[in-house]
Scaffold this motif. Structure first.
Motif, PDB file in Angstrom:
ATOM      1  N   ALA A 157     -13.769  -7.008  -5.299  1.00  0.00           N
ATOM      2  CA  ALA A 157     -12.855  -7.479  -4.334  1.00  0.00           C
ATOM      3  C   ALA A 157     -11.402  -7.774  -5.043  1.00  0.00           C
ATOM      4  N   LEU A 158     -11.614  -8.575  -6.172  1.00  0.00           N
ATOM      5  CA  LEU A 158     -10.004  -8.816  -6.784  1.00  0.00           C
ATOM      6  C   LEU A 158      -9.735  -7.538  -7.323  1.00  0.00           C
ATOM      7  N   ASP A 159     -10.390  -6.639  -7.833  1.00  0.00           N
ATOM      8  CA  ASP A 159      -9.817  -5.266  -8.141  1.00  0.00           C
ATOM      9  C   ASP A 159      -9.170  -4.506  -7.074  1.00  0.00           C
ATOM     10  N   ALA A 160      -9.771  -4.512  -5.917  1.00  0.00           N
ATOM     11  CA  ALA A 160      -9.085  -3.847  -4.589  1.00  0.00           C
ATOM     12  C   ALA A 160      -7.988  -4.419  -4.334  1.00  0.00           C
ATOM     13  N   ALA A 161      -7.718  -6.003  -4.297  1.00  0.00           N
ATOM     14  CA  ALA A 161      -6.688  -6.556  -4.063  1.00  0.00           C
ATOM     15  C   ALA A 161      -5.391  -6.171  -5.072  1.00  0.00           C
ATOM     16  N   ALA A 162      -5.832  -6.363  -6.436  1.00  0.00           N
ATOM     17  CA  ALA A 162      -4.874  -5.859  -7.419  1.00  0.00           C
ATOM     18  C   ALA A 162      -4.195  -4.443  -7.500  1.00  0.00           C
ATOM     19  N   GLU A 163      -5.335  -3.483  -7.229  1.00  0.00           N
ATOM     20  CA  GLU A 163      -4.922  -1.998  -6.926  1.00  0.00           C
ATOM     21  C   GLU A 163      -4.102  -2.036  -6.002  1.00  0.00           C
ATOM     22  N   HIS A 164      -4.237  -2.570  -4.708  1.00  0.00           N
ATOM     23  CA  HIS A 164      -3.529  -2.414  -3.386  1.00  0.00           C
ATOM     24  C   HIS A 164      -2.118  -3.085  -3.706  1.00  0.00           C
ATOM     25  N   ARG A 165      -2.035  -4.075  -4.401  1.00  0.00           N
ATOM     26  CA  ARG A 165      -0.668  -4.788  -4.768  1.00  0.00           C
ATOM     27  C   ARG A 165       0.010  -4.002  -5.389  1.00  0.00           C
ATOM     28  N   ALA A 166      -0.674  -3.393  -6.589  1.00  0.00           N
ATOM     29  CA  ALA A 166       0.176  -2.603  -7.301  1.00  0.00           C
ATOM     30  C   ALA A 166       0.777  -1.314  -6.821  1.00  0.00           C
ATOM     31  N   ALA A 167      -0.039  -0.699  -5.927  1.00  0.00           N
ATOM     32  CA  ALA A 167       0.488   0.494  -5.385  1.00  0.00           C
ATOM     33  C   ALA A 167       1.620   0.215  -4.503  1.00  0.00           C
ATOM     34  N   TRP A 168       1.616  -1.188  -3.819  1.00  0.00           N
ATOM     35  CA  TRP A 168       2.737  -1.467  -2.726  1.00  0.00           C
ATOM     36  C   TRP A 168       3.866  -1.841  -3.512  1.00  0.00           C
ATOM     37  N   LEU A 169       3.902  -2.665  -4.545  1.00  0.00           N
ATOM     38  CA  LEU A 169       5.025  -3.248  -5.406  1.00  0.00           C
ATOM     39  C   LEU A 169       5.604  -2.290  -6.170  1.00  0.00           C
ATOM     40  N   HIS A 170       4.707  -1.481  -6.822  1.00  0.00           N
ATOM     41  CA  HIS A 170       5.283  -0.623  -7.747  1.00  0.00           C
ATOM     42  C   HIS A 170       5.421   1.046  -7.349  1.00  0.00           C
ATOM     43  N   GLY A 171       4.848   1.028  -5.973  1.00  0.00           N
ATOM     44  CA  GLY A 171       4.805   2.295  -5.519  1.00  0.00           C
ATOM     45  C   GLY A 171       5.740   2.373  -4.396  1.00  0.00           C
ATOM     46  N   TYR A 172       5.195   2.244  -3.135  1.00  0.00           N
ATOM     47  CA  TYR A 172       5.781   2.362  -1.754  1.00  0.00           C
ATOM     48  C   TYR A 172       6.858   1.380  -1.282  1.00  0.00           C
ATOM     49  N   ARG A 173       6.810   0.336  -1.818  1.00  0.00           N
ATOM     50  CA  ARG A 173       7.445  -0.842  -0.905  1.00  0.00           C
ATOM     51  C   ARG A 173       9.108  -0.168  -0.910  1.00  0.00           C
TER      52      ARG A 173
END
Length: 249
Positions: free
Chosen positions: A217-233
């Motif tokens: 769960a922690l990994d899923a949150a971190a992966e999603h957060r990184a994709a958002w902040l570093h990717g598509y935001r």
């Protein structure tokens, strides 16, 4: 941990599975839901949030929600029963693309569920097949705020996955649809959605340190957060359109 379980946890504090505030949802429903007696259909309804909220102050509504996730549908049925709406809303655990009914609907919704049909235009085609004469469609999908860069593509997107807003609306109109209203999700709505998503999953993990799925769960949150902040935001947008169609000859 199954991705549907992660999604269920992620939307605990943001039950509308799209970057839309409660105020925006109310405005869209006020614009879209017909007065008086009406039938609504939600294709890809998830937990049924849109249909349950549409019922507020509208005793004449009857609705069906369809989603392929049986657990989510079970939760939607329980929520409808708890709200005293069990006789007004029916939920169906099946592929939304295969759903059929004996009647047509005055409003068909499909918000953030175009993946179930293969894209926005196929979603509209499916919705049209359920629409009563004079009915409308409320559909929500992504678009590119600007051309995606490499960081967005590295987050798991392809450049041709979406178009810009103007092109998206032009494509919809080319299929015979007439825009009646629209809402483009704001940066604040996106940020609230993404912080809620990642925060809810992270909170669950912190609250369940002994659970074997804690680390995942922690990994899923971190992966999603990184994709958002570093990717598509700021690059990925979301538009919700209310659409009508000219009468068929």
């Amino acid at each position: 941990m199954h991705r549907r379980q992660i999604s269920s946890i992620a939307h605990a504090l943001h039950p509308v599975a799209a970057p839309l505030s409660d105020a925006s949802v109310r405005t869209l429903l006020d614009r879209a839901v017909p007065d008086g007696d009406a039938r609504l259909l939600d294709l890809g309804c998830g937990s049924g949030t849109w249909l349950l909220r549409a019922q507020a102050g509208r005793p004449g509504l009857r609705a069906d929600g369809v989603d392929s996730d049986a657990d989510t549908i079970a939760a939607a049925r329980a929520a409808a029963e708890a709200a005293g709406l069990g006789d007004r809303v029916a939920f169906h655990a099946q592929d939304a693309a295969d759903f059929s009914a004996a009647h047509r609907y005055d409003l068909v919704l499909s918000i953030g569920a175009s993946h179930a049909f293969g894209g926005l235009l196929p979603t509209l085609k499916a919705a049209d097949g359920h629409l009563a004469p004079g009915g409308t469609v409320l559909v929500g999908d992504c678009f590119w705020e600007h051309e995606p860069g490499q960081s967005t593509l590295d987050a798991g997107f392809s450049a041709d996955e979406y178009d810009d807003l103007a092109t998206t609306v032009d494509q919809v109109m080319a299929e015979g649809w007439v825009p009646l209203y629209g809402h483009v999700s704001t940066r604040e709505e996106w940020d609230d959605y993404e912080w809620s998503w990642t925060g809810s999953v992270s909170r669950w993990a912190l609250d369940h340190p002994e659970d074997p799925d804690h680390g995942q769960a922690l990994d899923a949150a971190a992966e999603h957060r990184a994709a958002w902040l570093h990717g598509y935001r700021g690059t990925l947008g979301f538009v919700t359109l209310l659409l009508g169609k000219e009468p068929r000859p």
